[in-house]
Scaffold this active site. Structure first.
Site, PDB file in Angstrom:
ATOM      1  N   HIS A 108       1.675   4.246  -3.074  1.00 40.38           N
ATOM      2  CA  HIS A 108       1.573   5.720  -3.032  1.00 40.38           C
ATOM      3  C   HIS A 108       2.719   6.330  -3.859  1.00 40.38           C
ATOM      4  O   HIS A 108       2.532   7.354  -4.524  1.00 40.38           O
ATOM      5  CB  HIS A 108       1.619   6.230  -1.597  1.00 40.38           C
ATOM      6  CG  HIS A 108       0.290   6.138  -0.895  1.00 40.38           C
ATOM      7  ND1 HIS A 108      -0.859   6.689  -1.405  1.00 40.38           N
ATOM      8  CD2 HIS A 108      -0.060   5.564   0.291  1.00 40.38           C
ATOM      9  CE1 HIS A 108      -1.871   6.450  -0.573  1.00 40.38           C
ATOM     10  NE2 HIS A 108      -1.414   5.760   0.455  1.00 40.38           N
TER      11      HIS A 108
ATOM     12  N   HIS B  39       0.854  -1.202   0.000  1.00 46.02           N
ATOM     13  CA  HIS B  39       0.000   0.000   0.000  1.00 46.02           C
ATOM     14  C   HIS B  39       0.887   1.249   0.000  1.00 46.02           C
ATOM     15  O   HIS B  39       0.688   2.160  -0.815  1.00 46.02           O
ATOM     16  CB  HIS B  39      -0.908  -0.023   1.233  1.00 46.02           C
ATOM     17  CG  HIS B  39      -1.759   1.198   1.417  1.00 46.02           C
ATOM     18  ND1 HIS B  39      -3.122   1.194   1.244  1.00 46.02           N
ATOM     19  CD2 HIS B  39      -1.435   2.479   1.764  1.00 46.02           C
ATOM     20  CE1 HIS B  39      -3.599   2.403   1.469  1.00 46.02           C
ATOM     21  NE2 HIS B  39      -2.591   3.218   1.798  1.00 46.02           N
ATOM     22  N   GLU B  40       1.872   1.281   0.895  1.00 41.51           N
ATOM     23  CA  GLU B  40       2.734   2.474   0.987  1.00 41.51           C
ATOM     24  C   GLU B  40       3.561   2.635  -0.291  1.00 41.51           C
ATOM     25  O   GLU B  40       3.712   3.743  -0.803  1.00 41.51           O
ATOM     26  CB  GLU B  40       3.644   2.389   2.218  1.00 41.51           C
ATOM     27  CG  GLU B  40       2.895   2.368   3.550  1.00 41.51           C
ATOM     28  CD  GLU B  40       1.858   3.473   3.698  1.00 41.51           C
ATOM     29  OE1 GLU B  40       2.019   4.550   3.092  1.00 41.51           O
ATOM     30  OE2 GLU B  40       0.846   3.246   4.406  1.00 41.51           O
TER      31      GLU B  40
ATOM     32  N   HIS C  12      -9.285   7.988   3.095  1.00 39.55           N
ATOM     33  CA  HIS C  12      -9.439   6.613   3.598  1.00 39.55           C
ATOM     34  C   HIS C  12     -10.901   6.236   3.736  1.00 39.55           C
ATOM     35  O   HIS C  12     -11.228   5.079   3.955  1.00 39.55           O
ATOM     36  CB  HIS C  12      -8.735   6.460   4.946  1.00 39.55           C
ATOM     37  CG  HIS C  12      -7.276   6.739   4.877  1.00 39.55           C
ATOM     38  ND1 HIS C  12      -6.765   7.999   5.021  1.00 39.55           N
ATOM     39  CD2 HIS C  12      -6.224   5.936   4.632  1.00 39.55           C
ATOM     40  CE1 HIS C  12      -5.466   7.966   4.890  1.00 39.55           C
ATOM     41  NE2 HIS C  12      -5.099   6.721   4.645  1.00 39.55           N
TER      42      HIS C  12
ATOM     43  N   GLU D 283      -5.981   6.646  -2.486  1.00 44.92           N
ATOM     44  CA  GLU D 283      -6.029   5.638  -1.426  1.00 44.92           C
ATOM     45  C   GLU D 283      -6.483   4.286  -1.969  1.00 44.92           C
ATOM     46  O   GLU D 283      -5.981   3.242  -1.570  1.00 44.92           O
ATOM     47  CB  GLU D 283      -6.985   6.093  -0.324  1.00 44.92           C
ATOM     48  CG  GLU D 283      -6.305   6.809   0.811  1.00 44.92           C
ATOM     49  CD  GLU D 283      -5.161   6.011   1.393  1.00 44.92           C
ATOM     50  OE1 GLU D 283      -5.356   4.845   1.746  1.00 44.92           O
ATOM     51  OE2 GLU D 283      -4.052   6.555   1.470  1.00 44.92           O
TER      52      GLU D 283
HETATM   53 ZN   LIG Z   1      -2.582   5.219   1.995  1.00 45.53          ZN
END
Ligand SMILES: [Zn+2]
Lengths: 97, 369
Positions: B199, B195-196, B291, B219
């Site tokens: 980004h 997930h990170e 989020h 997100e």
């Molecule tokens: Zn995130």
């Protein structure tokens, strides 16, 4: 005495969201902060970052909502984690609701 | 331009290439420069404090220049290098490095010289999963790292004390250890690591802003690629996948209350989510936390993937990847425009399989887009 109310928002877990089951709040007397931290907080309230840029520029970074009464008026600002002195961010407590 | 061959593990800071040494030597400054400048000139602040704001503003400015120059250089290299050389550059895999914050908040911290074999389990896991994510991008999408030019992947672990978060700050990933009650070590869920990293991928491609509809898309693609990576690591089909985000970082206190994940792509509003989300566009409002709003495109991806079947990254993931990376940067893209991109791509890529186009269309219609 002026109480500073602090709320930690956002992050990967979406702290403080309308449906979130996790939140992080706390408060501290402005007078109890170290001089440098108090000066930083006062500067943030005096000249808060423009709204569009007030949120964290880091994806999943925390934001902090700071609220206190100034000159008889309740003021609230939202700033990125990096703008918040450690003595202020340390006063919040993460909890399940 | 020569590129370093891939070391077995990340080099120490002293042996990093110059541009990587720069990154290793920087602190973390994500306050807008304008704000730093203003504090630096605020005569009501003590002299020492004004000086530190001025120093921070100066480093921030230089840092942004380096990042912007690096992105421009990468685009230029792709446009001017002969095909063979571009291919050569694109062949070198990224250097993966891990730093230890030792419970402080200064980034990036102290480098692990050999994170693959460190005694620290978190360092070994971060190295292994970050390396695997780079491999996933290469094998599934023919992409070399976040910038498609072998960009090094830098992670800091043990950030702060009992820190319940992980984030991407524009240059690197950072992971907290959790407080041991609500959350445990944020590197434990490989979908969180992916997930990170995603980004970063978004920043180098679509460049979605982090507010309003584009923020929700930003997100969402991180959750989508996080979940796909988790499925790829486990060799799972869409039927076998759990579609949860953050299942392995939930601490005993959260589990005892019945919270088994942060989010669930299959059922964004479920009671077992720590942060339940809307799953239909009629619940979207400007100003929502990304989020929250990401539940809408998350649900669309899940529905499309389940209807298309097989392994999520092979067909559905391919469509989403091209919707993210195949267009000019679009910081304020609406969810409807993103949906329409995937509809067009389903037709272009899988023209001979109309069921895929129908599945994508139906998935978005089901969430109101
Ligand atoms: Zn995130």
């Amino acid at each position: 005495m002026t109480m500073l109310h602090v709320e930690r928002l956002g992050g990967l877990a979406g702290f403080g969201g309308p449906r979130a089951r996790i939140r992080s709040c706390g408060c501290i007397e402005l007078a109890d902060l170290p001089d440098a931290a108090r000066a930083s907080v006062e500067a943030l309230f005096r000249k808060p970052p423009p709204k569009r840029r007030s949120a964290s520029t880091a994806a999943d970074g925390f934001r902090y909502r700071l609220r206190c009464e100034i000159d008889g008026e309740e003021r609230s600002i939202e700033v990125a984690e990096t703008a918040v002195p450690a003595a202020v961010s340390a006063c919040v407590h993460d909890e399940l609701i | 331009m020569s590129r370093p061959s891939r070391p077995e593990t990340a080099p120490c800071a002293a042996r990093l290439a110059p541009h990587r040494r720069h990154a290793a030597g920087c602190g973390c400054f994500i306050i807008p420069t304008r704000v730093l400048d203003r504090f630096a000139q605020d005569e009501q602040l003590p002299e020492a404090q004004r000086k530190s704001f001025a120093d921070a503003a100066s480093i921030e400015t230089e840092w942004r220049k380096v990042r912007s120059a690096s992105q421009q250089l990468m685009r230029m290299a792709h446009s001017v290098l002969p095909t063979g050389m571009t291919a050569l550059a694109a062949a070198a895999p990224p250097v993966v490095s891990v730093f230890d914050c030792r419970h402080g908040m200064a980034l990036p911290g102290t480098p692990f010289c050999d994170p693959a074999h460190a005694t620290d389990e978190t360092a070994r896991r971060t190295f292994a999963e970050t390396t695997a994510m780079a491999e996933f991008l290469r094998l599934a999408f023919n992409r070399n790292s976040l910038d498609d030019a072998g960009m090094g992947l830098l992670s800091s672990i043990h950030f702060s004390v009992g820190y319940n978060n992980a984030f991407w700050n524009g240059l690197q990933m950072t992971y907290g250890d959790g407080d041991g009650n609500i959350f445990i070590d944020f590197t434990r869920s490989n979908d969180v690591i992916a997930h990170e990293l995603t980004h970063g991928l978004t920043e180098y491609t679509a460049g979605f802003a982090y507010r309003n509809q584009a923020g929700g898309l930003n997100e969402s693609v991180s959750d989508v690629f996080g979940s796909m990576f988790r499925q790829w690591r486990a060799g799972q089909s869409v039927q076998q996948a759990d579609w949860l985000i953050g299942r392995d970082i939930m601490g005993p206190g959260a589990l005892a209350r019945g919270y088994t994940c942060l989010r669930d792509l299959a059922n964004p509003g479920a009671e077992h989510c720590l942060s339940p989300q809307p799953a239909h566009f009629d619940q979207y409002r400007n100003g929502m936390d990304p989020h929250d709003s990401s539940g809408i495109p998350n649900q669309a991806f899940y529905r499309a993937a389940m209807a298309i079947g097989g392994r999520s990254w092979e067909k559905t993931g391919r469509i989403w990847y091209h919707a993210l990376t195949g267009y000019r940067p679009s910081p304020n893209l609406s969810m409807r425009s993103f949906a329409n991109r995937t509809r067009s791509l389903a037709r272009q890529i899988f023209g001979s399989e109309p069921s895929i186009r129908r599945a994508v269309d139906q998935a978005w219609l089901a969430v109101g887009l």
